[in-house]
Design an enzyme around this catalytic site. Structure first.
Site, mmCIF file in Angstrom:
data_model
loop_
_atom_site.group_PDB
_atom_site.id
_atom_site.type_symbol
_atom_site.label_atom_id
_atom_site.label_comp_id
_atom_site.label_asym_id
_atom_site.label_seq_id
_atom_site.Cartn_x
_atom_site.Cartn_y
_atom_site.Cartn_z
ATOM 1 N N ASN A 9 0.869 -1.187 0.000
ATOM 2 C CA ASN A 9 0.000 0.000 0.000
ATOM 3 C C ASN A 9 0.902 1.232 0.000
ATOM 4 O O ASN A 9 1.537 1.526 1.007
ATOM 5 C CB ASN A 9 -0.884 -0.017 1.258
ATOM 6 C CG ASN A 9 -1.661 1.274 1.431
ATOM 7 O OD1 ASN A 9 -1.797 2.067 0.500
ATOM 8 N ND2 ASN A 9 -2.171 1.490 2.641
ATOM 9 N N LYS A 11 0.000 4.256 -0.149
ATOM 10 C CA LYS A 11 -0.662 5.448 0.420
ATOM 11 C C LYS A 11 -0.461 6.623 -0.547
ATOM 12 O O LYS A 11 -0.437 6.421 -1.752
ATOM 13 C CB LYS A 11 -0.126 5.753 1.811
ATOM 14 C CG LYS A 11 -0.064 4.523 2.694
ATOM 15 C CD LYS A 11 0.214 4.857 4.104
ATOM 16 C CE LYS A 11 0.495 3.576 4.882
ATOM 17 N NZ LYS A 11 0.355 3.734 6.298
ATOM 18 N N HIS A 93 -9.242 1.027 5.208
ATOM 19 C CA HIS A 93 -7.949 1.252 5.871
ATOM 20 C C HIS A 93 -8.177 2.191 7.053
ATOM 21 O O HIS A 93 -8.995 3.112 6.980
ATOM 22 C CB HIS A 93 -6.948 1.862 4.877
ATOM 23 C CG HIS A 93 -5.546 1.858 5.392
ATOM 24 N ND1 HIS A 93 -5.103 2.777 6.319
ATOM 25 C CD2 HIS A 93 -4.498 1.031 5.141
ATOM 26 C CE1 HIS A 93 -3.834 2.520 6.605
ATOM 27 N NE2 HIS A 93 -3.446 1.460 5.899
ATOM 28 N N GLU A 95 -6.602 4.605 8.086
ATOM 29 C CA GLU A 95 -6.401 6.035 7.784
ATOM 30 C C GLU A 95 -7.663 6.636 7.174
ATOM 31 O O GLU A 95 -7.903 7.842 7.293
ATOM 32 C CB GLU A 95 -5.189 6.205 6.864
ATOM 33 C CG GLU A 95 -3.895 6.018 7.646
ATOM 34 C CD GLU A 95 -2.717 5.528 6.819
ATOM 35 O OE1 GLU A 95 -2.767 5.603 5.582
ATOM 36 O OE2 GLU A 95 -1.744 5.050 7.435
ATOM 37 N N GLU A 163 -4.859 -5.073 10.765
ATOM 38 C CA GLU A 163 -3.865 -4.012 10.910
ATOM 39 C C GLU A 163 -4.118 -3.240 12.201
ATOM 40 O O GLU A 163 -4.932 -2.306 12.226
ATOM 41 C CB GLU A 163 -3.967 -3.038 9.731
ATOM 42 C CG GLU A 163 -3.668 -3.659 8.395
ATOM 43 C CD GLU A 163 -3.112 -2.621 7.429
ATOM 44 O OE1 GLU A 163 -2.010 -2.847 6.922
ATOM 45 O OE2 GLU A 163 -3.752 -1.580 7.218
ATOM 46 N N GLY A 169 3.010 2.177 10.636
ATOM 47 C CA GLY A 169 3.984 3.255 10.483
ATOM 48 C C GLY A 169 4.749 3.606 11.748
ATOM 49 O O GLY A 169 5.412 4.633 11.799
ATOM 50 N N SER A 208 3.879 -2.242 10.172
ATOM 51 C CA SER A 208 5.329 -2.277 10.372
ATOM 52 C C SER A 208 5.969 -3.612 9.988
ATOM 53 O O SER A 208 6.915 -4.062 10.655
ATOM 54 C CB SER A 208 5.680 -1.892 11.813
ATOM 55 O OG SER A 208 5.306 -0.547 12.067
HETATM 56 C C1 PEP Z 1 -0.402 0.192 6.020
HETATM 57 O O1 PEP Z 1 -0.461 1.381 5.740
HETATM 58 O O2 PEP Z 1 -1.335 -0.544 5.679
HETATM 59 C C2 PEP Z 1 0.767 -0.293 6.746
HETATM 60 C C3 PEP Z 1 0.725 -1.499 7.217
HETATM 61 O O3 PEP Z 1 1.827 0.576 6.876
HETATM 62 P P1 PEP Z 1 3.302 0.229 7.457
HETATM 63 O O4 PEP Z 1 3.716 -1.078 6.861
HETATM 64 O O5 PEP Z 1 4.149 1.357 7.008
HETATM 65 O O6 PEP Z 1 3.163 0.130 8.934
#
Ligand code: PEP
Length: 248
Positions: A9, A11, A93, A95, A163, A169, A208
């Site tokens: 992803n 973003k 997601h 976000e 998630e 992040g 992460s």
């Molecule tokens: C995500 O945005 O779905 C995500 C898992 O980000 P990151 O791997 O950077 O934590």
């Protein structure tokens, strides 16, 4: 047998030159035993699809609207994503849930629209740090799964990504026991709802995931791959994650 999935992803990151990493992935993983998916921002989708031509790398969008068309400035319909040749779309997601107030019902409507357009919906769910600390994580997951996954979903049309919001992040990840516990719960909830079909629905962990923790995460039962944010932006980081998944 579920085919493993390494999904990236991007973003709101990337550019046309950054899509060159697809060429590097193609060279590195010509015959990958798992599926590889990149979800760049919508304006880059067509370029991304051109770059993946002749390779097994899939391209997906990061969101879609629940309606087929209409006065929704800035949004895009699932059928438009499918029309250009993309095959997946991320919905729900955190976000978007946090930043745009998307509810489980709205996420389910988007997933339904995606499936109706022939796309595979990647439905994201996950608890906040406060909910984890209050030992509410499992209840939150159950409720989000029930509310965000449409009826009639199948292994072809649905992927679920766990998630935890606090892991996205941040460089922090849950313990392996915590990930395993949530994935076992998701599998049993899906089995209760969809019967044997639930065994073909892929469950991803996201938050992460990096080259140095991927092997341990992918060894867990019912972890069928990962949804990767930051580490999917560069072939140097994403490639070892794909390799770890292929080995798992
Ligand atoms: C995500 O945005 O779905 C995500 C898992 O980000 P990151 O791997 O950077 O934590």
């Amino acid at each position: 047998m579920r085919r493993k999935l390494a999904a990236g992803n991007w973003k709101m990151n990337g550019s046309i030159p950054a899509l060159d990493m697809i060429g590097a992935l193609k060279l590195k993983h010509p015959e990958c035993p798992c599926d590889v998916l990149l979800c760049p921002p919508a304006p880059l989708l067509t370029h991304a699809l051109q770059n993946t031509a002749g390779s097994p790398i899939f391209i997906g969008a990061q969101d879609c609207h629940a309606e087929e068309k209409g006065a929704f400035t800035g949004d895009h319909a699932a059928a438009m994503i499918a029309e250009i040749g993309a095959t997946y779309v991320i919905v729900g997601h955190s976000e978007r849930r946090e930043g745009y107030g998307e509810t489980d019902a709205q996420v389910a409507a988007k997933a339904r629209a995606a499936q109706a357009a022939g796309l595979t919906a990647i439905v994201c769910i996950g608890e906040s740090l406060q909910q984890r600390e209050a030992e509410e994580a499992l209840d939150v997951i159950k409720a989000q799964l029930a509310g965000s996954v449409p009826d009639g979903s199948s292994g072809e049309t649905l992927v679920v990504a766990y998630e935890p919001i606090w892991a996205i992040g941040t460089g922090k990840i849950p313990t392996m026991d915590q990930i395993a516990e949530v994935h076992a719960l998701m599998r049993s909830e899906l089995q209760a709802r969809f019967g044997d079909e639930a065994d073909s629905i892929r469950l991803l962990y996201g938050g992460s995931v990096k080259p140095d923790n991927a092997t341990e995460i992918f060894a867990l039962n019912d972890v069928d791959g990962a949804l990767v944010g930051g580490a999917s932006l560069r072939a140097e980081d994403f490639s070892p994650i794909i390799e770890a998944l292929a080995r798992s």
